[in-house]
Write an enzyme that holds these catalytic residues in place. Structure first.
Site, short mmCIF file in Angstrom:
data_model
loop_
_atom_site.label_atom_id
_atom_site.label_comp_id
_atom_site.label_asym_id
_atom_site.label_seq_id
_atom_site.Cartn_x
_atom_site.Cartn_y
_atom_site.Cartn_z
N ASN A 9 61.74 76.00 77.64
CA ASN A 9 62.70 76.81 77.09
C ASN A 9 64.30 76.46 77.27
O ASN A 9 64.61 77.02 78.49
CB ASN A 9 62.23 78.21 77.21
N LYS A 11 66.70 77.69 75.92
CA LYS A 11 67.71 78.64 76.00
C LYS A 11 69.02 78.16 75.11
O LYS A 11 68.66 77.49 74.40
CB LYS A 11 67.81 79.66 77.14
N HIS A 95 60.33 86.62 73.53
CA HIS A 95 60.75 86.44 74.86
C HIS A 95 61.68 87.49 75.31
O HIS A 95 62.15 88.22 74.63
CB HIS A 95 61.78 85.10 74.95
N GLU A 97 64.31 88.05 76.89
CA GLU A 97 65.68 87.99 76.52
C GLU A 97 65.96 88.35 75.08
O GLU A 97 66.73 89.09 74.75
CB GLU A 97 66.32 86.73 76.55
N GLU A 167 55.28 86.28 81.40
CA GLU A 167 56.61 86.07 82.10
C GLU A 167 57.04 87.61 82.55
O GLU A 167 57.78 88.18 81.97
CB GLU A 167 57.74 85.56 81.09
N GLY A 173 64.61 83.43 85.91
CA GLY A 173 65.92 82.91 86.16
C GLY A 173 66.52 83.54 87.47
O GLY A 173 67.67 83.67 87.72
N SER A 213 60.88 81.20 86.64
CA SER A 213 61.08 80.47 87.90
C SER A 213 60.09 79.30 88.27
O SER A 213 59.96 78.96 89.56
CB SER A 213 61.62 81.16 89.25
P1 PGA Z 1 63.25 80.19 84.07
O1 PGA Z 1 63.05 80.90 82.72
O2 PGA Z 1 62.30 79.26 84.35
O3 PGA Z 1 64.63 79.96 84.33
O4 PGA Z 1 62.81 81.59 85.07
C1 PGA Z 1 61.64 81.01 82.09
C2 PGA Z 1 61.98 81.66 80.78
O5 PGA Z 1 62.44 82.44 80.47
O6 PGA Z 1 61.11 81.25 79.85
#
Ligand code: PGA
Length: 251
Positions: A9, A11, A95, A97, A167, A173, A213
């Protein structure tokens, strides 16, 4: 047999040149047998990424979002028929976000999933709890409600056409990964909910990815858990040096 999936992803990261370079590096890499790689690219690079990845049947492309309506006066939005017309096969939906920063509700996510399935695009449906819910121990109830509200209205045939990504928001993140046991517990719980509603055969067909992560250093331990069928990877998917070891982390 459940698909093993390493999904990236990206982003809102990478420019045109670095996106093309990354898609080339991944699609030119020999992908281990039985592993499916999906690159979640920004909308503007989808066409190019689809072209590049068409050379490797083990590598697909996903959009990171879509709009639930077919067409109309929704300035700045991208519809599912538009994505379909590119030949896109996967779309990340719900997601955290999108939920937190753009106010997407379970209901909107449900509408997106229905509309994607109508066009035979596989939704990668994201769920997961925030930190305060994990701290008070009610993560199972929280995730169970997300599933009830957005995917448990589907028929078993439809449900078999989706990928679930668990998630936990506190792990996204932050560098703070769920332990392999925490991931396994939640994945097994999600699979048991599917089994209760749809039966064991359906439950055993659905890939459940872990996200939050994921890195080369922890991917092997996470992916070796019985109910963890792969990962949805943010930060570590932005460079081939960190994403390729994750693609190769399946046992
Ligand atoms: P990350 O993000 O691996 O940077 O923690 C995962 C995600 O938001 O899909």
């Amino acid at each position: 047999m459940r698909k093993k999936i390493a999904a990236g992803n990206w982003k809102m990261n990478l420019d045109k040149e670095s996106s093309i370079e990354l898609a080339k590096q991944i699609s030119e890499h020999p992908i281990p047998e039985g592993v499916h790689v999906i690159l979640g690219t920004p909308y503007v690079y989808l066409s190019k990424a689809l072209d590049i990845c068409s050379t490797n049947p083990s590598v697909d492309v996903a959009s990171q979002n879509c709009h639930q309506k077919e067409s109309g006066a929704y300035t700045g939005e991208i519809s599912i028929p538009m994505l379909d017309s590119l030949g896109l096969k996967y779309c990340i939906v719900g997601h955290s976000e999108r939920r937190e920063l753009f106010g997407e509700s379970d209901q909107v996510i449900k509408e997106k999933i229905d509309a994607l399935l109508n066009k035979n695009i596989t939704p990668i449906f994201c769920c997961g709890e925030p930190l305060n819910i994990r701290e008070d121990g009610s993560q199972n109830e929280y995730v169970s409600t997300q599933l009830d509200n957005s995917i448990f209205h589907l028929s078993s045939d439809q449900l078999e056409g989706i990928v679930i990504a668990y998630e936990p928001i506190w792990a996204i993140g932050t560098g703070k990964t769920a332990s392999p046991e925490q991931a396994q517990d939640m994945h097994a719980f999600i699979r048991s909910l599917i089994e209760d509603k749809y039966g064991a055969e359906t439950a055993d067909k659905i890939s459940i990815l872990y996200g939050g992560s994921v890195k080369p250093a922890n991917a092997k331990d996470l992916f070796s858990q019985q109910d963890v069928d792969g990962g949805l990877v943010g930060g570590a998917s932005l460079k081939s040096e960190s994403f390729i070891p994750i693609i190769e982390a399946f046992g």
